[in-house]
Design an enzyme around this catalytic site. Structure first.
Site, short mmCIF file in Angstrom:
data_model
loop_
_atom_site.label_atom_id
_atom_site.label_comp_id
_atom_site.label_asym_id
_atom_site.label_seq_id
_atom_site.Cartn_x
_atom_site.Cartn_y
_atom_site.Cartn_z
N LEU A 41 0.82 -1.21 0.00
CA LEU A 41 0.00 0.00 0.00
C LEU A 41 0.86 1.27 0.00
CD1 LEU A 41 -1.96 -2.28 0.86
CD2 LEU A 41 -3.07 -0.63 2.37
N LYS A 66 15.75 -2.27 -1.65
CA LYS A 66 14.36 -2.44 -2.09
C LYS A 66 13.72 -1.09 -2.36
CE LYS A 66 13.55 -6.90 0.20
NZ LYS A 66 12.74 -7.63 1.21
N ASP A 99 14.34 2.71 10.16
CA ASP A 99 14.07 1.45 10.86
C ASP A 99 13.32 1.77 12.14
OD1 ASP A 99 14.01 -0.96 12.15
OD2 ASP A 99 16.19 -1.27 12.18
N SER A 187 -6.30 0.27 11.16
CA SER A 187 -7.07 -0.83 10.58
C SER A 187 -8.40 -0.91 11.32
CB SER A 187 -6.33 -2.16 10.72
OG SER A 187 -7.17 -3.25 10.36
N TYR A 228 -1.66 -7.81 16.75
CA TYR A 228 -1.68 -6.85 15.64
C TYR A 228 -2.87 -5.90 15.80
CZ TYR A 228 -2.59 -4.87 11.06
OH TYR A 228 -2.87 -3.98 10.04
N LYS A 232 -2.97 -1.72 16.56
CA LYS A 232 -3.69 -0.73 15.77
C LYS A 232 -4.64 0.10 16.64
CE LYS A 232 -1.64 -1.31 11.94
NZ LYS A 232 -0.77 -0.22 11.41
N SER A 278 -1.67 -8.00 -0.26
CA SER A 278 -0.33 -7.46 -0.44
C SER A 278 0.67 -8.33 0.31
CB SER A 278 -0.25 -6.01 0.09
OG SER A 278 -0.26 -6.00 1.51
#
Length: 369
Positions: A41, A66, A99, A187, A228, A232, A278
């Protein structure tokens, strides 16, 4: 609560179609930062900002090789656009290391932004992770979801504020633009977390200390997926408290009757990008193509639309939660007196932790916050 949230999520994933920024939105002359922008995203959002003419784009990534690959992909994409749609002058894309498991890296990133960026109009704090097993971050010792998704995001949100404010006071005010923007990726699963998880007796002496305790990660309370979701919830609470303190500071400036003061100089919001397919779900196949995602997940590009929408549109979204690309009511718990008490507790604990673990002049501006 989780069951209701699941059905709501499936409904919106099925019947809502994410849309890109309007074609007439042009960002010429502006500078943007997107964290976690080498894939998924964040990459799609960075690409769309470049497409809409942002003049300088910082890809803040953990892996710079990357990041360079992502930069090349975006530049190649821009070359495929009609000449009338291409930025004039062309978008300058830079890859900066960041980081969020390292306070040193976060402080260095914010210091570099203050020193090297003439302006910073918007920042998408999108970097995050999801694990299924407990892991402690090597540099700080904190549980990794809490370190990356909350502590890393929170520290950067503070340290980048002076650069955003400076842009509002100078370039954006001169150009007749609104306040600079800061958006945090959350989220909808934040609302699936039982209030018990942040109000339980073990957290009474310290919520962050309890979340570092391996016992707090043990299933079923709450396990990897649950941690997780809980991280959020912390993001949502932090964004709301940060926005509130920015507003409070603005009121104090207004009381001081200083010229041009009295309004927020940075708009802070927090948003749900939806359930998207993703690389984010690579450690949890059940959330990817082999699970529910096969049927209801949006593409990474559609998820990216939510990022750009949050950070560019909705000038009235300060302190608000966005989902399906519009301002939505916050969860009943977060908006309750009990939720607000946890939110303030989280803020106080987080600031105390920063002053203990990464003290220095970078925090002086926030004394009294």
């Amino acid at each position: 609560m989780a069951v209701t949230g699941m059905f709501s999520m499936i409904w919106h994933q099925t019947f809502f179609k994410p849309h890109p920024l309007p074609p007439d939105v042009r960002l010429h002359g502006q500078t943007a930062i997107v964290t976690g922008s080498n894939v998924g995203l964040g990459f799609e959002a960075a690409k769309e900002l470049a497409e809409h003419g942002v003049s300088r784009l910082i890809l803040a990534v953990r892996n710079t090789s990357k990041g360079e690959a992502a930069k090349s992909q975006i530049l190649s994409y821009l070359q495929t656009l009609p000449s009338s749609s291409q930025s004039q002058p062309p978008c300058v894309i830079e890859v900066w290391p960041l980081d969020q498991e390292s306070y040193t890296s976060i402080i260095a990133f914010a210091s570099r932004a203050a020193a090297e960026l003439e302006r910073l109009d918007m920042i998408l704090l999108n970097a995050g992770l999801k694990l299924v097993e407990r892991r402690a971050s090597p540099d700080t010792g904190h549980e990794t979801h809490v370190q990356v998704n909350h502590l890393g995001t929170a520290l950067l949100s503070l340290l980048i504020l002076p650069t955003l404010r400076r842009t509002t006071r100078t370039a954006r005010q001169k150009e007749g633009l609104g306040p600079a923007r800061l958006s945090i990726t959350a989220s909808s699963v934040y609302g699936w977390v039982s209030p018990w998880e942040v109000q339980r007796p073990e957290a009474a002496e310290g919520l962050l200390a309890w979340l570092d305790n391996p016992a707090s990660f043990a299933k079923p309370e709450p396990g990897g997926g649950g941690r997780y979701s809980l991280s959020k919830l912390l993001c949502v609470m932090w964004a709301r408290e940060l926005a509130g303190r920015i507003s409070q500071e603005a009121r104090h400036r207004e009381d001081g009757d200083k010229k041009g003061q009295g309004k927020e100089e940075v708009i802070v919001n927090v948003f749900n990008p939806g359930y998207c397919m993703s690389e984010f779900h690579r450690v949890d196949p059940t959330a990817g193509e082999s699970g529910l995602g096969k049927y209801v997940a949006w593409t990474a590009q559609q998820g990216g639309y939510h990022l750009t929408d949050a950070v560019v549109m909705h000038p009235d979204s300060h302190g608000k939660y966005l989902s399906e690309q519009r301002i939505q009511p916050i969860s009943k718990f977060v908006g309750s007196p009990e939720g607000k008490a946890v939110q303030e507790k989280l803020w106080n604990e987080t600031m105390a932790l920063f002053r203990k673990e990464c003290p220095g002049p970078h925090l002086e501006e926030f004394e009294g916050w």
